[in-house]
Design a protein around this motif. Sequence first.
Motif, PDB file in Angstrom:
ATOM      1  N   GLY A 109       0.839  -1.194   0.000  1.00 32.74           N
ATOM      2  CA  GLY A 109       0.000   0.000   0.000  1.00 32.74           C
ATOM      3  C   GLY A 109       0.877   1.248   0.000  1.00 32.74           C
ATOM      4  O   GLY A 109       0.491   2.298  -0.518  1.00 32.74           O
ATOM      5  N   SER A 110       2.063   1.127   0.578  1.00 34.97           N
ATOM      6  CA  SER A 110       2.995   2.266   0.599  1.00 34.97           C
ATOM      7  C   SER A 110       3.304   2.733  -0.812  1.00 34.97           C
ATOM      8  O   SER A 110       3.404   3.937  -1.075  1.00 34.97           O
ATOM      9  N   LEU A 113       0.552   4.918  -2.173  1.00 37.73           N
ATOM     10  CA  LEU A 113       0.545   6.270  -1.605  1.00 37.73           C
ATOM     11  C   LEU A 113       1.681   7.097  -2.187  1.00 37.73           C
ATOM     12  O   LEU A 113       1.502   8.272  -2.527  1.00 37.73           O
ATOM     13  N   TYR A 137       2.380   8.462   6.155  1.00 33.70           N
ATOM     14  CA  TYR A 137       1.840   9.466   5.216  1.00 33.70           C
ATOM     15  C   TYR A 137       2.675  10.752   5.261  1.00 33.70           C
ATOM     16  O   TYR A 137       2.956  11.357   4.230  1.00 33.70           O
ATOM     17  N   ASN A 184      -8.306   6.826   5.293  1.00 27.72           N
ATOM     18  CA  ASN A 184      -8.032   5.450   5.717  1.00 27.72           C
ATOM     19  C   ASN A 184      -9.253   4.917   6.470  1.00 27.72           C
ATOM     20  O   ASN A 184      -9.379   5.075   7.666  1.00 27.72           O
ATOM     21  N   ASN A 189      -6.239   3.134  10.862  1.00 29.02           N
ATOM     22  CA  ASN A 189      -5.042   3.058  11.702  1.00 29.02           C
ATOM     23  C   ASN A 189      -4.753   4.495  12.138  1.00 29.02           C
ATOM     24  O   ASN A 189      -4.520   5.325  11.272  1.00 29.02           O
ATOM     25  N   ASP A 223      -7.779   4.465   1.534  1.00 35.40           N
ATOM     26  CA  ASP A 223      -6.726   3.522   1.911  1.00 35.40           C
ATOM     27  C   ASP A 223      -7.412   2.392   2.682  1.00 35.40           C
ATOM     28  O   ASP A 223      -7.841   2.573   3.821  1.00 35.40           O
ATOM     29  N   ALA A 225      -6.250  -0.642   3.644  1.00 37.16           N
ATOM     30  CA  ALA A 225      -5.255  -1.635   4.061  1.00 37.16           C
ATOM     31  C   ALA A 225      -5.846  -2.737   4.950  1.00 37.16           C
ATOM     32  O   ALA A 225      -5.434  -3.890   4.865  1.00 37.16           O
ATOM     33  N   THR A 257      -3.669  -3.417  -0.641  1.00 40.05           N
ATOM     34  CA  THR A 257      -2.425  -4.118  -0.307  1.00 40.05           C
ATOM     35  C   THR A 257      -2.690  -5.568   0.076  1.00 40.05           C
ATOM     36  O   THR A 257      -3.740  -5.889   0.637  1.00 40.05           O
TER      37      THR A 257
HETATM   38  C1  LIG Z   1      -3.025   2.894   7.130  1.00 45.41           C
HETATM   39  C2  LIG Z   1      -2.102   2.037   6.355  1.00 45.41           C
HETATM   40  N1  LIG Z   1      -2.089   2.147   5.027  1.00 45.41           N
HETATM   41  C3  LIG Z   1      -1.307   1.408   4.273  1.00 45.41           C
HETATM   42  C4  LIG Z   1      -0.446   0.493   4.834  1.00 45.41           C
HETATM   43  C5  LIG Z   1       0.349  -0.247   3.840  1.00 45.41           C
HETATM   44  O1  LIG Z   1       1.338  -1.010   4.192  1.00 45.41           O
HETATM   45  P1  LIG Z   1       2.196  -1.840   3.171  1.00 45.41           P
HETATM   46  O2  LIG Z   1       2.993  -0.880   2.369  1.00 45.41           O
HETATM   47  O3  LIG Z   1       3.006  -2.694   4.050  1.00 45.41           O
HETATM   48  O4  LIG Z   1       1.238  -2.598   2.312  1.00 45.41           O
HETATM   49  C6  LIG Z   1      -0.390   0.346   6.223  1.00 45.41           C
HETATM   50  C7  LIG Z   1       0.529  -0.578   6.892  1.00 45.41           C
HETATM   51  O5  LIG Z   1       0.847  -0.511   8.021  1.00 45.41           O
HETATM   52  C8  LIG Z   1      -1.252   1.129   6.999  1.00 45.41           C
HETATM   53  O6  LIG Z   1      -1.277   1.055   8.328  1.00 45.41           O
END
Ligand SMILES: Cc1ncc(COP(=O)(O)O)c(C=O)c1O
Length: 417
Positions: A109-110, A113, A137, A184, A189, A223, A225, A257
């Motif tokens: 997911g990173s 973003l 972020y 998100n 998170n 997002d 995730a 992700t």
């Molecule tokens: C809010 C949020 N978005 C995206 C991710 C994406 O993580 P990754 O790049 O490991 O897929 C995370 C991982 O901790 C997350 O907490």
Amino acid sequence: MVKSVAAPQAKGKSAEDKIFGANNRANALAEEIGVDKVINGTVGSILDEDGQLVMLKVVQDAYKALTPKEIVSYAPIQGYPDYLDAVIDQCFGQSRPDGYIRACATSGGSGVLHHVIHNYSEWGDDVLTSDYHWGAYGSMCHDNGRTLREFELIDPNGAFNFASFKDHVTDMVSKQYNTVIIINSPANNPTGFALTSQDWDNVLAFLKDVVKGKDKNIILVPDVAYLDYSGEKQECRKFFKKFGNLPDNILVIVAYTCSKGFTMYGQRMGAMICVTPNKDIADEFVAINQYTSRATWSNSNSAAMKAMVNICKDPAKVAELDAERAKYFNLIKERADIFMKEAQACGLKYLPYLSGFFITIPMTDSQKVCDAMEKENIFLVPLGKGIRLAVCSVSKKKITGLAAKLKKTVDAVGAKQ
Ligand SMILES: Cc1ncc(COP(=O)(O)O)c(C=O)c1O
């Protein structure tokens, strides 16, 4: 003076990560005095009741069955076509929105973003997210010469703070060509908060209105995730349907992700998925993001894509996957329920939690409270406005009694809630 040879824009960057720091201290202590005596509430991965990192069985089997070619091949930069189909299907389920939907493989997911910030906002722009958000972020914005701006996620009644959201978006649209908004939800998170169906309707109606007739765009980035641990499979995906039939100047890019839903955290596999009514915008989406992949990490992890695809093309394996996810969703819920019930009993406040890996306990002096908790071998993550507890990784046994200890420490330190 510390000697530096970094280029001017890179000087002073440092990756002091509070989460990994606390986690390292917890692990070192566990090694010394025994795992049973340490509570590590920092880990953002699912640990089972014995404290072991969970890798879903169906995913383990898929990895073991990979051929050498599937493991080591260079994949197409955009991602294998069957992977792209699988992520779209896995992400949306039965709530696939209308419009042009395209996907590009990313590094988790990173990666999504990063590409969104890099390709859809300009140098110097603000990028909007909620005050309670994942710390990365901010780094991603800063590293790309953008500023992360925050609206208040939750109003005093515990509902989505639509007024704060509107104020920030209105101001940004008046100043910028593109307004990138990262939301998100579900299973935010660090809070476990989620927008309701009505919140999404309000957000989308407002966004349509705020750019109507203007040469301005909204780039809306849900997002998701933690989607796979946020509720019943089809129910928790219903909001995706709302992303169909929006105007051309609202581009939705879902940050998907495999890190959590497939327990593939370290495999670095994700996808950005666009939804737009305009074919040119969809084509451009693939072109520019594929280009940026080539210009950063090149192609994605073949083994991870193939393991995911080999599960998704077999309905029996998908059923197994769903059952395993449901099991861990329920386990996390049980842990969260214990904590919340005890928090209510002892008068410890926590933010509205619906689902997900984390609960936030709002307070002042979070660092002081975390430091004091560490003296009792309890490791938590201090945030600007509270403390994050990872319910994904603390067993039911260890979470029992935690709220009362936290309440005692909050009072002892003199922190305000
Ligand atoms: C809010 C949020 N978005 C995206 C991710 C994406 O993580 P990754 O790049 O490991 O897929 C995370 C991982 O901790 C997350 O907490």
